[in-house]
Enzyme design. Sequence first.
Site, short mmCIF file in Angstrom:
data_model
loop_
_atom_site.label_atom_id
_atom_site.label_comp_id
_atom_site.label_asym_id
_atom_site.label_seq_id
_atom_site.Cartn_x
_atom_site.Cartn_y
_atom_site.Cartn_z
N PHE A 206 0.83 -1.21 0.00
CA PHE A 206 0.00 0.00 0.00
C PHE A 206 0.85 1.25 0.00
CE2 PHE A 206 -2.57 -3.23 2.42
CZ PHE A 206 -3.39 -3.55 1.36
N THR B 272 -8.39 -10.33 -11.12
CA THR B 272 -7.43 -9.60 -10.29
C THR B 272 -7.79 -8.11 -10.23
OG1 THR B 272 -5.93 -9.43 -12.17
CG2 THR B 272 -5.57 -11.24 -10.64
N VAL C 258 -5.25 0.20 -12.18
CA VAL C 258 -6.43 -0.05 -11.34
C VAL C 258 -6.15 -0.02 -9.84
CG1 VAL C 258 -7.54 -1.44 -13.14
CG2 VAL C 258 -6.11 -2.57 -11.42
N GLU D 10 -5.27 2.08 -7.36
CA GLU D 10 -5.56 3.06 -6.31
C GLU D 10 -6.95 3.69 -6.37
OE1 GLU D 10 -1.36 5.06 -5.35
OE2 GLU D 10 -1.54 3.89 -7.17
#
Lengths: 705, 332
Positions: A247, A600, A669, A671
Site C-alpha cells: 500500500f 485480479t 487499477v 488506487e
Amino acid sequence: MTEQVVSPVRVRSVGRRLDRADGREKVTGAATYAFEHGEADGVVDPLHVWLVQSTVAKGRVARVDSAAALSHPEVEAVIDHTNAPRLEDTDDRELAILQDDAVGFRGQIVALVLAGSAEAAREGAALVDVSYDVEPHEAELREDNATYRPDSVNPDMETDTEDGDVDAALEQAEVVVDQTYRTPYEHNNPLEPHATIAWWDTVDGRSTLSMFDSTQGVHGVVQSVAPMFGLEPDQMRVRAPYVGGGFGSKGEAHAHVVAAALAARTTNGRPVKLAVTRQQMFALTGYRTATISHVRLGARADGTLTAIEHAVKEQSSAIKEYAEQTASPTRMMYAAPNRRTSHRLALLDVAVPSWMRAPGEMPGMFAHEVAMDELAAACGLDPIELRVRNEPDLDPETGKPFNNRRLLECLQRGAERFDWASRPSEARSLQEGDWWVGTGVAAATYPAMKMPGNSARVRSLGEGRYAVAIGSVDIGTGARTVLTQIAADALEVEPDAIDLAIADSRLPSASVAGGSSGTSSWGTAIVAAAQLFRADHGEAPDAGVETTASAADDPAADQYAFHSFGAVFAEARVNRWTGEIRVPRLHGVYSVGRVINPMTARSQFVGGLVMGLSAGLFEESYRDPRFGHVVTQDLATYHVASHADVLDVGAEWLEESDEAFTPMGSRGVGEIGIVGTAAAVANAAYHATGTRVRSLPLTADLFLD
Amino acid sequence: MRAMTYLRPESPAAAVEMVAATAGAQFLGGGTNLVDHLKLGVTSPELLVDISRLPLDTIEQYDGASGRGLRLGANVRNSDLAAHPVVRSRFPVVARALLSGASGQIRNQATTGGNLLQRTRCVYFQDVTTPCNKREPGSGCSALEGYARYNAILGASDACVATHPSDLAVALAALDAVVVVLGPSGERRVPFDELHRLPGDDPSVDTTLGDDELITAVEIPSTAAGERSTYRKVRDRASYAFALVSVAGALDLDGRTVRDVRIAWGGVAHKPWRARRAEAALVGRELTEDAVRAAVDEELTAARTTDETAYKIPMLRGSTALTLLRLAEEIR
C-alpha cells in the site's frame, strides 16, 4: 538500451480471467516471503537483528550503555552511532541511521542488537540503556504552524496553482460553500510486516550486498541503498519473490533496510535477518499525513461553479520532506474559471511520512467531494446533477483534451445499480427499525501514469516457449498473472507458453509497484521487447535468441490528459440509539481503460473500496503530541475494517480500451478504489441523519443527539 | 530471551502452593493477554504456573445450600461457554457478552477465569516507553491528558482512568455471580461486585484477590431476570473491538411494571459498573424510554467526563434504553 515503438496488442488472453499464477503457492504456504528465506536460498546460519528505538522525540544520544545486553549469552554485538560502519552518502536523514548522535523523532533507530535468535536479539534490545540530551519538540499539526511552502508536492507537482480571480468570484457567487475538512494520520499496515535479510560477500575482488526484502520495487532498493554504501548497482542484488502487500509503505526503502545492510557489514559475511514488528511499523515505515483542507466553492444558483479553492495544511518530518499532493485532484476535477490550490506544511519532529494508497487523491477527494455534496444541498440539486453541470470540456489544469473522461457514464451506471431515482432528496427522511438510512455518492479519479526506466527481455526457449523477464514485483496485486497475459498476447502465444521471471534486481530494470503504474509501465516494456523480438527473430525463433528493449516515448501522447475516473455509491445506516454507523452497500463504477484480468482487477477495486470504507469509518493513528509517537500502534487499537464491516461491496467497469496510453489499452487499477469512497460514506451518513461530518473517521460519537 | 521458570501443577492446590512460594509468580490460563504482556515487557514474571490443563473445565447445574444456578469451571473456554445450551437458554446475557468479544480463535483459547482477570487495554499501559501508574506505580497517568476515547467516566481517579476490557465480567456483574477462589488457607467465595476494584491511589491492583489466589469456578444464581437478559456492545467496528460502552441488561416484568431489573455497564470504569441507582429508579415503575433515560441520568450524576469521553453519556442513555425496551418486547 534498444527502444521500440510499440503498436497496440491484439488481445486474446488480455481481458479474460486467468487464475493467479502464484495462487497455489500462496494458499498452500509454499510461497516464501522475505523473512522466510533459508539455506536453500543461500541464507545460512543467520544472525538476528533487533532495532532499538529512541524514546525521545528530539535531542542527542548522550550514551548507549550496551554492557547488560552484551552480557546476555546469545547477544553477539550492539551497534550504535559510535561503532556503526560509516556510510558514503548521508543526505537522506531517514535512511542514514547511526551516523551521528542526532535524534529527529521518537522511534528513530538508535542502536541494533545482533544475536543468535530473534528472541535473544529482542531481549538484548530491551537491555540496551540509552540516555539522551533532550531538546524540546513539536509533534502536533495545527492550522497555525503549517506555514512552510515546499518547492513541489509529491511526486513533482506544483505546490500552488492559481487561475482567474477566486476572491472576486467568491464575493459575487450566489452560493458559497466555505468549510474545513480533516483527515487523520493513517498507517498502511500491509498484512506482511516489513522484513529484510542481508549479507555481504566478495566476488572477483569486489564487495557485494545481497538481500531478500519485502519491497514494492527491487530496483528502487538498489538505487537508494547501493550509493549509501559506495556500491555500483551491479554490486547489489535484491529479490522479493513474494510480498504480502505494501500500500505504498514498501514503495521506497525505509531505515530498517539500511539497518540490515549495516548490521551485515559487521558479520564477516554471515547473513542477518531483520523483521520489523507491527508496533515498529508505526514509526519506521511511512504513513499518510493528517490533512486540513480549507475548501471554498462559489457557484451560481443553478450549481454552476464559478470558483474553486482548496488550501491544504499538512505536515512532514523535519528530517525529510514529503509533501502530500492533497489538492492535486481539485485542479482537474470540475470546470470553473477561477481556481486556486495551495499546500503548506508543518515540519515536525516526527516519523517520516510517505506514500499510502492514492496519496493526494484519497484525502483531497474526501474534502472536495464532501464539499460538492454540500454545494448540491445548498443549491437544492441532486448531487449527480451538480456534477453533470460542472463537467469540463477540457482538462481545467492543462487545457488539453481528456483522452477518455467518462465520469458521467460512471455516475449514471452507478445510479441505476443503486436505484438512485427513488432516493428522497431530503436528508434524514428514511428510517428502518432502529436505523436512519441514507445513500451518498462521490466521484473518483486517479491519474494514468507510466514510469520511465522500464525494459524487458524475451528469450526463445524453443518449441514455442518463451522466457520473459522484468525486474518488477508482484505485491499481491496479480502482476505476475497479468504480465504473463500481456507477454502471451504480445508474442501471440498462449499464457502457458510463457515463463515469466520477476522480482530480482538482476532482471531488466523496472519501476516501483506504485502510482497504479505497474501494469502500464512494465506491460508496455514487455510489449516493446516482444514486438522487437518478433521483428528481429520472426515467428519461429531458434532457442536461445533473445531481445531486450524498452518502449520509445509516444510523442502523440503529449496532447492528451490521461486520467481514470469512477463513481462510488454508498448506503449508510446510523443507529438512532447508539450512533453506530454501518455501511451495508458500497458500489464503485470505474473507467480505467481496458481491464486486463477481470478477476485480479476486481480484487483491486474491491480492495480499494474496502480500504476507503475502512478510512471512512475506522482508521486513525493517534499521535500523542507530548511524546511525539503514535500510541495506537497495533491492530487492536488502530482499527481497520473487520470482516463483519464489509458487507455488500461491488465493483464494475466500463468496457473501453485506451490505446493512446498503453499498447494493451489499460490505464491502471490499483488506487482509484480508495478515492472518493470515504466521501461517499460521509455523504450517505449526512443523507441518513442530516448531520454533516467533515472529519474522518466517522465514528458513533459524532451521530449522538 | 529472558529465562523464566514454567511449571504445570497437578492440582489447583499445588498451583496455589507454587505461586505462593515464589515472589513475582503468575498463573497462566489461556495466555491471550498475559503472553502479549510478556512480549511487550508489561510484565516479567520469574515463574509462570500453567493452570490451563487443570480439570476445572466443566459446566454443571447446582441446587443446594447456596441456591440454584450454574457453576462454570475456571478453565471452561469462552467458546464452549458461549455455546452451552443452558447458558444460551437461561443466561443469554453471558453467551451474548462472550460472542461480542475478541475473535473465534481467541475465544477458543481464552478461559473463564482468565477473561475476568484480563487487564486494561489502555494504550499507555501497554506501551512501556510511557508513564503509567498501573504498570509502574508513581510514574504518572499518561491517559488523563492523552488518548482518552476509551477512558473511564465513573469511579476513576487522578491516578488512573483505565477501563476494564472484559465483556463477560459485565454480564456476570449483572447476574450477581459469585467467584470461587482457592488460596493457601482454603476456599472463599467472592461476590462479583467485590472482585474488581476501583483504582483509587493504587491502580496497579485490579482485583481484591491475593497474588496467590486462584479462581477455580464462577457460580451464576438462577433468577427470572437472568432468563430475560441480553448484552449490547457499542463499538466502532462491527466485530473485534473493545466497547466504547456496553450494557448487560436483565429484566423481569409484572405486566408493564418492572419487578426486577439488572443493569451493568462496560467501558465506563475500572470495573464492570453495576448501575444500582438506575435499577432502583426503575423497579416498581412502568418501563418506558423516558423512564430508562432518566434512570441512567440518575446513575450518571457521579460521572466525570472530558471532551473526549462526553459522548459516553448519550451513548449510555440510548444503548441502555434500547437494551431494556427490546427485552420488554421479548417478554410481552
